[in-house]
Design an enzyme around this catalytic site. Structure first.
Site, short mmCIF file in Angstrom:
data_model
loop_
_atom_site.label_atom_id
_atom_site.label_comp_id
_atom_site.label_asym_id
_atom_site.label_seq_id
_atom_site.Cartn_x
_atom_site.Cartn_y
_atom_site.Cartn_z
N GLU B 151 0.82 -1.21 0.00
CA GLU B 151 0.00 0.00 0.00
C GLU B 151 0.86 1.26 0.00
O GLU B 151 1.91 1.31 0.62
CB GLU B 151 -0.96 0.00 1.19
CG GLU B 151 -0.30 0.03 2.54
CD GLU B 151 -1.31 -0.07 3.68
OE1 GLU B 151 -2.52 0.05 3.44
OE2 GLU B 151 -0.87 -0.29 4.81
N HIS B 153 0.66 4.55 1.50
CA HIS B 153 -0.07 4.95 2.71
C HIS B 153 0.62 6.16 3.31
O HIS B 153 1.86 6.20 3.39
CB HIS B 153 -0.05 3.76 3.68
CG HIS B 153 -0.89 3.90 4.90
ND1 HIS B 153 -0.60 4.79 5.90
CD2 HIS B 153 -2.02 3.24 5.29
CE1 HIS B 153 -1.52 4.69 6.85
NE2 HIS B 153 -2.39 3.76 6.50
N ASP B 183 -3.99 3.95 -0.74
CA ASP B 183 -4.82 4.21 0.44
C ASP B 183 -5.23 5.67 0.36
O ASP B 183 -4.37 6.56 0.30
CB ASP B 183 -4.00 3.92 1.71
CG ASP B 183 -4.78 4.19 2.98
OD1 ASP B 183 -4.99 3.24 3.75
OD2 ASP B 183 -5.17 5.36 3.22
N GLU B 267 -12.20 1.43 4.33
CA GLU B 267 -11.37 1.18 5.50
C GLU B 267 -11.68 2.28 6.51
O GLU B 267 -11.03 3.33 6.53
CB GLU B 267 -9.89 1.15 5.12
CG GLU B 267 -9.06 0.38 6.12
CD GLU B 267 -7.58 0.35 5.81
OE1 GLU B 267 -7.03 -0.75 5.74
OE2 GLU B 267 -6.97 1.41 5.66
#
Lengths: 133, 308
Positions: B151, B153, B183, B267
């Site tokens: 990811e 992130h 993300d 998420e």
């Protein structure tokens, strides 16, 4: 299912050895969003009514085993899954008096994916819990 | 016309609810009721006997997928490169961990595996074993038809050596089994509230990214060819469908204009009071679907005009 707080009501009890009360135990659910190798838990501090019981002097009952603080680091293949509890065994001759106590815990996590300066990182909880006997 | 998004939910959204006030069966019900079609699972969170997987649990999993008409999307795993204070994983051990998770993901029917490698600095540069560990796992990923997607992130932005190294790896190996997971926290442009254990000192230092690193959504164009999956990270959406941190009104049109037709997998990472996540996920899906409809309505007929 388990209680929302990390510290569980059930499991908070005095413990005896050879007929004498030698200490008490605190039961914690896995407070992290993922389960962890036990080697990633650097220890758990306990405080009861302001009296501190540092991680290094406690023992840890995990998955049926009983471990000293110094053994945690080597437990790469033992896991503490989400949705399960472990018991922190705290030495205190005579244990705790029956009644309601204020219990605080700090789980010190070593998260490899956190910036190095935040290893370990403390995860805290605190609540009232009751010793019955 | 660009393709339609697919809508999914990560079980991460229900962290702390699962096992205290919510069963796995409950979670499946909530995800299906949000009209989602995909479910994302975290191996070492949602599999009770990880890394073991019993046939009874597999039966339960496939029964739930069938009963709720959901498909498995991404399987999250961790490569704990610093497995203790004093012990780093070797390349062989890191590769073995990734292969173990690829096998589990395959048995559970997943198409993507998101490995979270340990990091070596504040910018989340992965431990150097990542490259060889992934390369040694590519044949297994190909055999299982799974794409490995680390990811991107916060605080790592799109224009960063970490992303460059991942793209270089794709180009060097020519693999179709490695990509980037974006993300949406990288687009956060307003601060998060202090989290439970955060101190002001932490926020001023290495946790300053929690104020938002504000990656311009236009930069998605630079990597979108390598992005098969998006984690729709969010923290709070109020009753007017206003997200307090993530600029969906800019993210959704950009993804649509780039033709993204993969999953947006919720998420939720906000307040962890019981059941809050259930409503928050529903609000996010309502918000993103509304923005997608508005984009489609504004661009209806453009394809025909272009053809004329």
């Amino acid at each position: 299912m388990l209680e929302r707080s990390h510290i569980q009501s059930s499991g908070f009890d005095n413990v005896s050895e050879g007929g004498a009360v030698t200490g008490f135990r605190v039961r914690l659910r896995q407070p992290n969003y993922r389960g962890t190798r036990v080697s990633l838990v650097e220890g758990i501090d306990v405080t009861v009514d302001g009296e501190a019981f540092p991680a290094a002097r406690n023992r840890y009952r995990i998955g049926g085993g009983d471990y000293a603080h110094g053994e945690l680091e080597g437990l790469l293949d033992l896991r503490w899954p989400v949705g399960t509890t472990i018991d922190v065994m705290v030495p205190r001759p005579g244990g705790l008096t029956p009644g309601v106590h204020h219990v605080e815990t700090v789980v010190w996590y070593h998260h490899p994916y956190f910036p190095p300066q935040f290893r370990p990182i403390p995860v805290r909880d605190g609540r009232h819990a009751t010793i019955i006997l | 016309m660009s393709g339609a998004f697919k809508y999914g939910v990560s079980l991460y959204s229900y962290t702390d609810d699962l096992g205290t006030v919510m069963t796995l069966e409950d979670a499946f019900g909530h995800i299906a009721d949000a009209h989602a079609t995909g479910i994302e699972l975290l191996g070492e969170a949602n599999l009770p006997d990880y890394p073991e997987l019993s046939t009874a649990w597999l039966d339960r999993w496939y029964g739930l997928l069938d009963g709720h008409r959901l498909e498995p999307t991404s399987f999250a795993c961790w490569i704990d490169t610093e497995a203790s204070r004093s012990r780093e994983l070797t390349v062989e051990e890191a590769a073995a961990q990734l292969c173990l998770d690829l096998d589990l993901a395959k048995r559970l029917g997943f198409r993507f595996v998101r490995p979270k490698f340990g990091v070596i600095d504040d910018e989340l540069t992965p431990h150097p074993v990542w490259e060889e560990a992934v390369e040694r796992s590519l044949d297994l990923a190909a055999k299982h038809d799974i794409v490995i997607i680390p990811e991107i992130h916060a605080p790592t932005p799109i224009r960063h050596p970490v992303v460059e190294a991942y793209v270089d790896f794709i180009q060097r190996t020519g693999t179709k089994h490695f990509g980037l997971l974006i993300d949406t926290g990288i687009f956060q442009d307003r601060p998060l509230p202090f989290w439970q254990h955060e101190t002001p000192e932490m926020r001023e230092g290495a946790m300053s990214f929690l104020n938002g690193i504000k990656v311009p959504v236009e930069q998605l164009a630079e990597v979108i060819d390598h992005v098969p999956f998006i984690q729709a990270k969010f923290h709070h959406i109020d009753e007017t469908l206003h997200d307090h941190n993530i600029p969906w009104e800019r993210i959704v049109p950009m993804l649509k204009s780039l033709g993204y037709s993969g999953y947006l997998s919720s998420e939720y990472e906000g307040v962890r009071d019981p059941w809050v996540a259930v409503e928050q996920v529903r609000r996010q899906h309502a918000l993103i679907r509304k923005l997608e409809r508005e984009y489609d309505a504004a661009h209806a007929g453009q394809g025909e005009q272009a053809d004329a």
